[in-house]
Motif scaffolding. Structure first.
Motif, mmCIF file in Angstrom:
data_model
loop_
_atom_site.group_PDB
_atom_site.id
_atom_site.type_symbol
_atom_site.label_atom_id
_atom_site.label_comp_id
_atom_site.label_asym_id
_atom_site.label_seq_id
_atom_site.Cartn_x
_atom_site.Cartn_y
_atom_site.Cartn_z
ATOM 1 N N VAL A 16 0.984 -1.193 -0.196
ATOM 2 C CA VAL A 16 0.245 0.128 -0.045
ATOM 3 C C VAL A 16 0.869 1.248 -0.307
ATOM 4 O O VAL A 16 0.459 2.290 -0.719
ATOM 5 C CB VAL A 16 -0.936 -0.128 1.229
ATOM 6 N N ARG A 17 1.922 1.133 1.129
ATOM 7 C CA ARG A 17 2.605 2.371 1.112
ATOM 8 C C ARG A 17 3.915 2.537 0.489
ATOM 9 O O ARG A 17 4.879 3.348 0.688
ATOM 10 C CB ARG A 17 2.553 2.795 2.659
ATOM 11 N N GLY A 18 4.537 1.248 -0.080
ATOM 12 C CA GLY A 18 5.670 1.114 -0.518
ATOM 13 C C GLY A 18 6.260 1.975 -1.817
ATOM 14 O O GLY A 18 7.128 1.699 -2.117
ATOM 15 N N GLY A 19 5.322 2.280 -2.448
ATOM 16 C CA GLY A 19 5.520 3.036 -3.810
ATOM 17 C C GLY A 19 5.826 1.967 -4.897
ATOM 18 O O GLY A 19 6.383 2.290 -5.939
ATOM 19 N N LEU A 20 5.285 0.843 -4.665
ATOM 20 C CA LEU A 20 5.377 -0.393 -5.635
ATOM 21 C C LEU A 20 4.477 -0.215 -6.750
ATOM 22 O O LEU A 20 3.406 0.577 -6.581
ATOM 23 C CB LEU A 20 5.371 -1.839 -4.916
ATOM 24 N N PRO A 21 4.839 -0.705 -8.050
ATOM 25 C CA PRO A 21 3.736 -0.641 -9.065
ATOM 26 C C PRO A 21 2.204 -1.231 -8.725
ATOM 27 O O PRO A 21 2.280 -1.869 -7.724
ATOM 28 C CB PRO A 21 4.195 -1.193 -10.167
ATOM 29 N N ARG A 22 1.144 -0.635 -9.326
ATOM 30 C CA ARG A 22 -0.015 -0.965 -8.991
ATOM 31 C C ARG A 22 -0.328 -2.563 -9.183
ATOM 32 O O ARG A 22 -0.971 -3.259 -8.599
ATOM 33 C CB ARG A 22 -0.886 -0.274 -9.847
ATOM 34 N N TRP A 23 0.348 -3.107 -10.089
ATOM 35 C CA TRP A 23 0.062 -4.531 -10.703
ATOM 36 C C TRP A 23 0.273 -5.510 -9.120
ATOM 37 O O TRP A 23 -0.063 -6.645 -8.911
ATOM 38 C CB TRP A 23 0.540 -5.242 -11.605
ATOM 39 N N VAL A 24 1.343 -4.915 -8.358
ATOM 40 C CA VAL A 24 1.923 -5.548 -7.278
ATOM 41 C C VAL A 24 0.799 -5.922 -6.213
ATOM 42 O O VAL A 24 0.513 -6.879 -5.830
ATOM 43 C CB VAL A 24 3.270 -5.089 -6.665
ATOM 44 N N ARG A 25 0.137 -4.608 -6.269
ATOM 45 C CA ARG A 25 -0.883 -4.764 -5.273
ATOM 46 C C ARG A 25 -1.891 -5.550 -5.645
ATOM 47 O O ARG A 25 -2.441 -6.510 -4.805
ATOM 48 C CB ARG A 25 -1.305 -3.360 -4.891
ATOM 49 N N SER A 26 -2.419 -5.556 -6.821
ATOM 50 C CA SER A 26 -3.577 -6.447 -7.090
ATOM 51 C C SER A 26 -3.209 -7.714 -7.348
ATOM 52 O O SER A 26 -4.093 -8.710 -6.748
ATOM 53 C CB SER A 26 -4.175 -5.874 -8.646
ATOM 54 N N ALA A 27 -1.997 -8.285 -7.686
ATOM 55 C CA ALA A 27 -1.625 -9.576 -7.621
ATOM 56 C C ALA A 27 -1.594 -10.111 -6.236
ATOM 57 O O ALA A 27 -2.039 -11.216 -5.974
ATOM 58 C CB ALA A 27 -0.078 -9.673 -8.432
ATOM 59 N N THR A 28 -0.896 -9.343 -5.387
ATOM 60 C CA THR A 28 -1.078 -9.782 -4.030
ATOM 61 C C THR A 28 -2.176 -9.914 -3.614
ATOM 62 O O THR A 28 -2.678 -10.873 -2.662
ATOM 63 C CB THR A 28 -0.196 -8.870 -2.889
ATOM 64 N N MET A 29 -3.172 -9.127 -3.837
ATOM 65 C CA MET A 29 -4.771 -9.148 -3.024
ATOM 66 C C MET A 29 -5.490 -10.449 -3.646
ATOM 67 O O MET A 29 -5.996 -11.224 -3.080
ATOM 68 C CB MET A 29 -5.675 -7.998 -3.318
ATOM 69 N N THR A 30 -5.082 -10.855 -4.786
ATOM 70 C CA THR A 30 -5.634 -11.812 -5.588
ATOM 71 C C THR A 30 -5.208 -13.239 -5.092
ATOM 72 O O THR A 30 -6.057 -13.976 -4.691
ATOM 73 C CB THR A 30 -5.517 -11.860 -7.046
ATOM 74 N N PHE A 31 -3.878 -12.958 -4.947
ATOM 75 C CA PHE A 31 -3.304 -14.249 -4.461
ATOM 76 C C PHE A 31 -3.628 -14.550 -2.951
ATOM 77 O O PHE A 31 -3.942 -15.900 -2.574
ATOM 78 C CB PHE A 31 -1.876 -14.242 -4.458
ATOM 79 N N SER A 32 -3.721 -13.568 -2.144
ATOM 80 C CA SER A 32 -4.125 -13.691 -0.563
ATOM 81 C C SER A 32 -5.570 -14.360 -0.739
ATOM 82 O O SER A 32 -5.706 -15.310 0.385
ATOM 83 C CB SER A 32 -3.963 -12.295 -0.043
ATOM 84 N N GLY A 33 -6.255 -13.788 -1.418
ATOM 85 C CA GLY A 33 -7.752 -14.535 -1.416
ATOM 86 C C GLY A 33 -7.511 -16.093 -1.783
ATOM 87 O O GLY A 33 -8.321 -16.608 -1.071
ATOM 88 N N VAL A 34 -6.829 -16.363 -2.508
ATOM 89 C CA VAL A 34 -6.810 -17.710 -3.053
ATOM 90 C C VAL A 34 -6.194 -18.434 -1.758
ATOM 91 O O VAL A 34 -6.586 -19.479 -1.244
ATOM 92 C CB VAL A 34 -6.179 -18.034 -4.094
ATOM 93 N N ALA A 35 -4.965 -17.931 -1.386
ATOM 94 C CA ALA A 35 -4.059 -18.737 -0.130
ATOM 95 C C ALA A 35 -4.967 -18.767 1.026
ATOM 96 O O ALA A 35 -4.779 -19.599 1.754
ATOM 97 C CB ALA A 35 -2.926 -18.178 -0.095
#
Ligand SMILES: Nc1ncnc2c1ncn2[C@@H]1O[C@H](COP(=O)(O)OP(=O)(O)O)[C@@H](O)[C@H]1O
Ligand SMILES: [Mg+2]
Lengths: 302, 355, 263
Positions: free
Chosen positions: A104-123
């Motif tokens: 959220v706050r690390g200044g990473l590209p947007r796709w990192v966030r959406s990929a992480t959220m999707t994966f977290s939902g699965v895992a």
């Protein structure tokens, strides 16, 4: 009231009772199926066990069942369960928090966030038996990581005393669903941290650490603690992963209860009730503590 | 102007390929109240954030009190900042919010408590120290934010559209309160807004920004009455624009829709035959009686709106429209649309717009 | 600023490694079945196993009925609470959260003791009855998620105004629920449904204690007796879970944006 009803005494007397009698039940009728369902299949079965925990087989009141929980095997089972649940909840929450802050706050590209959220939902939903298989395939004696460590790095994992069927192995496995669950739950809370708070703090002369200590941590603390408690209950009641991983060799409470339900291994049906009661008691106390904490020390929460 | 306190020198800011602020230079005197005025997206916030230290200029310098702060971190600049969305810390009471900067600076408890009390009095909320932000109205929250920013005695006060989130009534009373507190403390202040009325009513000077540039800097009177660019003239207040052709640049005579008009100034470097834009504020025009005013143009009344104490009249001169307001004088018949009329104005009120 | 970004990447990278390595390892392990070379033999064995087909089919059907039961219980309740009884909302919310606090094994233990063949409600007296109890238990486990999903869906539409408008036009309750509320919360209901599916499909505890031939107990059984097939099954389950979550994500994109709150 009296003066008004004088003009039309009959109507005033006749109408209100019928109106009241009709209105109340119809309103409750709308939620009756839900309450019936919840009482029959959630509350009554639980209450039945709780009552049973305080009864002898003949139905007399006793505290013996609870006292018997103190015997070494059962005590040890509770202790391991609490340790594993607590460790996986706290470690999972801390790592999950770090990941959530990073995305959220690390200044990473947007796709990192959406990929992480999707994966977290699965895992976070990838628990139970298959998760145990995955970790056996990874860190078991023939698991890929074990082999790579041994053949390429010359490091024998199992000679260090590590065992996937142990406390640390189970904790490591549980983290696979605990961390993502934390990410899923805490990310909205971190989104709620306004960028302007940090900037206001900076203009007021605060260092990054002072800002964290005085604002970020106090603001996140209630959500953090609430999620830790949820993760704790999540791990405390989990059985499938542990059972598939260790068979019944690891003595944790849900596995003990499972064996008791299947075969009365403790030779006292009401001791099973007491174990169930103990489980509800522990997760329940964790929640009571959380509610108490929230109402007592967080007056700023709406 | 008194001695220069804040000096912004040739600042430029680019985000990747897009330049958001360019050629921005401004000297601000000690105790001055400056507004950055401009449409949304023109770079006001970005310029303010460079002064605060949240963005680094791509070019240029920022000097405060004789010291170059261009690369100084925000928490070392001693700046007070107020944000549009209040940004109070939700977990701290009003008093703790105000004391935040003092606590961070390590001020002794008793001294800090006294200062918090003084600040609460300054913003006229002496009773509300123990409330939490969510228990306050928007206007109260913003006053607390102001007190929090002022408590550590900052060298500069920066406000980024602090009134935009409030409703109209609170907006007016709070802007006056901000101005009076600013005067009382004599603190150098930059106030960002997109609302011209706000800027005109409380500023010592206004910087009108357009597309990353400072188009004009001047007192409210200068900005309103002597706009130096077409953009400024258009953005501040209502404006009637007339297209004209130069007949004699030196004598200042022009042709407006076939009528000759004499301006009282030299139009060089424009030459005979060039087109120019003339602007006229509605309040500078009156109907009919030319009197002492020498400028006059024949027009047709297009429509008439009765607004109570004022009547707004729109007239046509050729293709151009000129609006004007006349007072509602009960003894006079109201203007009638479709009838011819004469527009009178003083030639020096005609502005020649640079493009 | 730069340092912060470094730490963010590092945190993300370590996290990603922890989560991806077991997946790769599981896949690799599943492909080791044939000696000396990688193959999909384990998958072929699993897919060819009739018990896999039976138990997986059984769990899919159980999941379907669980979703049906959940929707029937949750949608009218959540709707009614929003419309008429907002004051008991905290009670309902508390109850829907209980399954997160009371472990599944405790709930099913209660069922076994309360609904035996000699009890007034002898669910466990017949196979069909036990199936029903399994579905009921799953509906309880899924209750927190289903309720949350539907309630969030209802929040985005103005239930009261919609209902009143329909009533003025002369619509009955059946019409209102079927034609008005359900279509509007359909996306939310579907999200809840797929989440329920992901929870139910590999569930072990309840199915095993009720002795039902479901996929979860089958998984456990294979795990205890085979070497490579469990890894293949883990991969399959992960793919199924991933599929459910992707569908939920896609649905979220179609969800109606809030009607009464702009954002
Ligand atoms: N961090 C950033 N990265 C890229 N573009 C930005 C950034 N911050 C602002 N901008 C752009 O700069 C322009 C000016 O923004 P801003 O200073 O916020 O305008 P104002 O405050 O006058 O409305 C806008 O077009 C905005 O999109
Ligand atoms: Mg702005």
């Amino acid at each position: 009231m009296a003066t008004i009803s004088l003009s039309e005494p009959d109507a005033a007397r006749a109408v209100p009772p019928t109106a009241r009698a009709v209105r109340l039940p119809t309103q409750w009728l709308g939620v009756a199926p839900f309450f019936l369902f919840a009482i029959l299949f959630l509350i009554a079965p639980t209450a039945y066990l709780i009552l049973g925990a305080f009864q002898t087989p003949n139905g007399a009141f006793t505290l013996n069942n609870l006292a018997e929980l103190w015997q070494p095997t059962i005590r040890a089972a509770y202790w391991i369960s609490i340790k594993v649940s607590f460790a996986s909840a706290v470690i999972g929450a801390l790592i999950g928090l770090a990941i959530a802050i990073a995305i959220v706050r690390g200044g990473l590209p947007r796709w990192v966030r959406s990929a992480t959220m999707t994966f977290s939902g699965v895992a976070s939903n990838f628990a139970g038996v298959p998760l145990a298989f995955a970790f056996l395939a990874t860190l078991g004696r023939l698991g890929l990581v074990t082999i790579i460590l041994r053949d390429i790095f010359g490091f024998n994992l199992y000679s260090t005393g590590f065992n996937i069927l142990s406390f640390s192995g189970l904790t490591l496995t549980y983290l696979y669903f605990q961390i993502p669950l934390m990410v899923v739950i805490i990310t909205p809370a971190i989104d709620g941290l306004k960028k302007e708070w940090g900037e206001a703090a900076a203009t007021l002369g605060a260092t990054q650490w002072q800002y964290w200590r005085m604002v970020v941590i106090p603001v996140l603390w209630p959500s953090f603690l609430g999620t830790v408690i949820l993760l704790f209950a999540n791990a405390f009641g989990a059985i499938a992963t542990a059972y598939a991983l260790t068979g019944s060799s690891l003595n944790i409470v849900p596995i003990l209860l499972y064996a008791q339900i299947r075969g009365d291994v403790l030779h006292n049906p009401h001791l099973g009730y007491a174990i169930a009661f103990g489980m509800i008691f522990i997760t329940g106390m964790a929640n009571v503590f959380y509610i108490w904490f929230r109402t007592r020390s967080e007056r700023w929460l709406k | 102007m008194t001695e220069t306190y804040l000096s912004i020198q040739g600042v430029k800011k680019s985000f990747g390929p897009t330049t958001v602020v360019r050629d921005f230079s401004l000297d601000v005197g000690r105790g001055e109240f400056i507004s950055f005025l401009g449409p949304s997206g023109c770079g006001k916030t970005t310029m303010l954030r460079m002064v605060a230290g949240f963005e680094e200029p791509s070019e240029g310098r920022i000097v405060v009190g004789g010291k170059d702060v261009t690369h100084l971190k925000p928490n070392q600049r001693k700046i007070g900042m107020v944000f549009q969305a209040y940004a109070l810390f939700p977990n701290l009471t009003v008093a703790q919010n105000i004391a935040f900067g003092l606590r961070v600076a390590g001020m002794p408890k008793a001294e800090s408590a006294q200062r918090v009390q003084d600040m609460l009095k300054l913003i006229s909320l002496p009773q509300l120290g123990d409330r939490y932000p969510y228990q306050l109205s928007g206007g109260q929250q913003q006053r607390v934010a102001l007190a929090r920013a002022l408590a550590p005695k900052p060298r500069l006060l920066l406000l980024d559209e602090p009134l935009s989130a409030l409703d109209a009534k609170v907006r007016v009373s709070l802007r006056e309160e901000i101005r009076s507190i600013q005067k009382e403390l004599g603190i150098t202040t930059i106030f960002v807004t997109h609302d011209q009325e706000e800027a005109l009513s409380i500023s010592d000077r206004i910087v009108v920004m357009n597309n990353g540039r400072a188009d004009q800097a001047g007192t409210p009177f200068e900005i309103y009455n002597r706009p130096s660019t077409r953009f400024v003239a258009n953005f501040v207040g209502t404006l009637n624009v007339l297209e004209a052709r130069v007949l004699d640049a030196q004598a200042g005579s022009v042709d407006v829709a076939g009528q000759v008009l004499a301006l009282d100034r030299d139009l060089a470097p424009k030459r005979k035959g060039d087109m120019i834009s003339l602007a006229l504020r509605p309040e500078a025009v009156s109907l009919g009686r030319a009197g002492a005013r020498t400028g006059a143009l024949a027009a047709t009344i297009a429509d008439v709106h009765f607004l109570g104490s004022v009547i707004r009249v729109r007239t046509k001169i050729g293709d151009s429209t000129v609006s004007l307001d006349t007072f509602n004088d009960p003894t006079m018949p109201p203007p009638v649309s479709g009838t011819p009329a004469e527009l009178a104005f003083a030639p020096r009120d005609l502005m020649v717009l640079a493009d | 600023m730069k340092a912060g970004k470094f730490w963010a990447w590092l945190t993300f990278g370590l996290g990603a490694a922890y989560f991806i390595i077991p997946l790769l390892a599981t896949m690799e392990f599943a492909m080791r079945m044939r000696r000396g070379t990688y193959s999909f033999d384990a998958f072929a064995v699993v897919f060819g196993d009739p018990r896999f087909q039976q138990t997986f089919g059984y769990s899919v059907v159980a999941a379907f009925f669980t979703i049906l039961l959940g929707v029937l219980i949750v949608v009218p309740t959540a709707y009614w609470i929003r419309l008429r009884m907002p004051h008991i909302r905290p009670v309902i919310e508390f109850i829907t959260l209980l399954p997160l606090v009371i472990p599944a094994i405790v709930i099913v233990f209660g069922y076994i003791r309360m609904y035996g063949s000699n009890s007034p409600l002898p669910f466990l007296g017949s196979a069909r009855g036990t199936d029903a109890l399994l579905v009921i238990g799953y509906a309880i486990l899924a209750l927190p998620y289903m309720y949350r999903a539907v309630d969030t869906g209802l929040r985005t539409i103005d239930v009261r105004t919609l209902t009143e408008a329909a009533q003025i036009l002369g619509a009955g309750w059946g019409t209102i629920i079927m034609r008005l509320i359900l279509p509007n919360v359909l996306i939310a209901v579907l999200s809840g449904a797929f989440l329920t599916f992901a929870i139910v499909i590999g569930e072990f505890t309840v199915a095993s204690l009720l002795n039902r031939p479901a996929f979860g107990p089958y998984l456990q059984n294979i795990g205890a007796n085979r070497a490579y097939e469990p890894a293949a099954l883990a991969v399959i389950t992960f793919v199924v879970t991933w599929g459910c979550m992707s569908v939920i994500q896609m649905l979220a994109r179609f969800a109606p944006k809030s009607a009464n709150r702009p954002d």
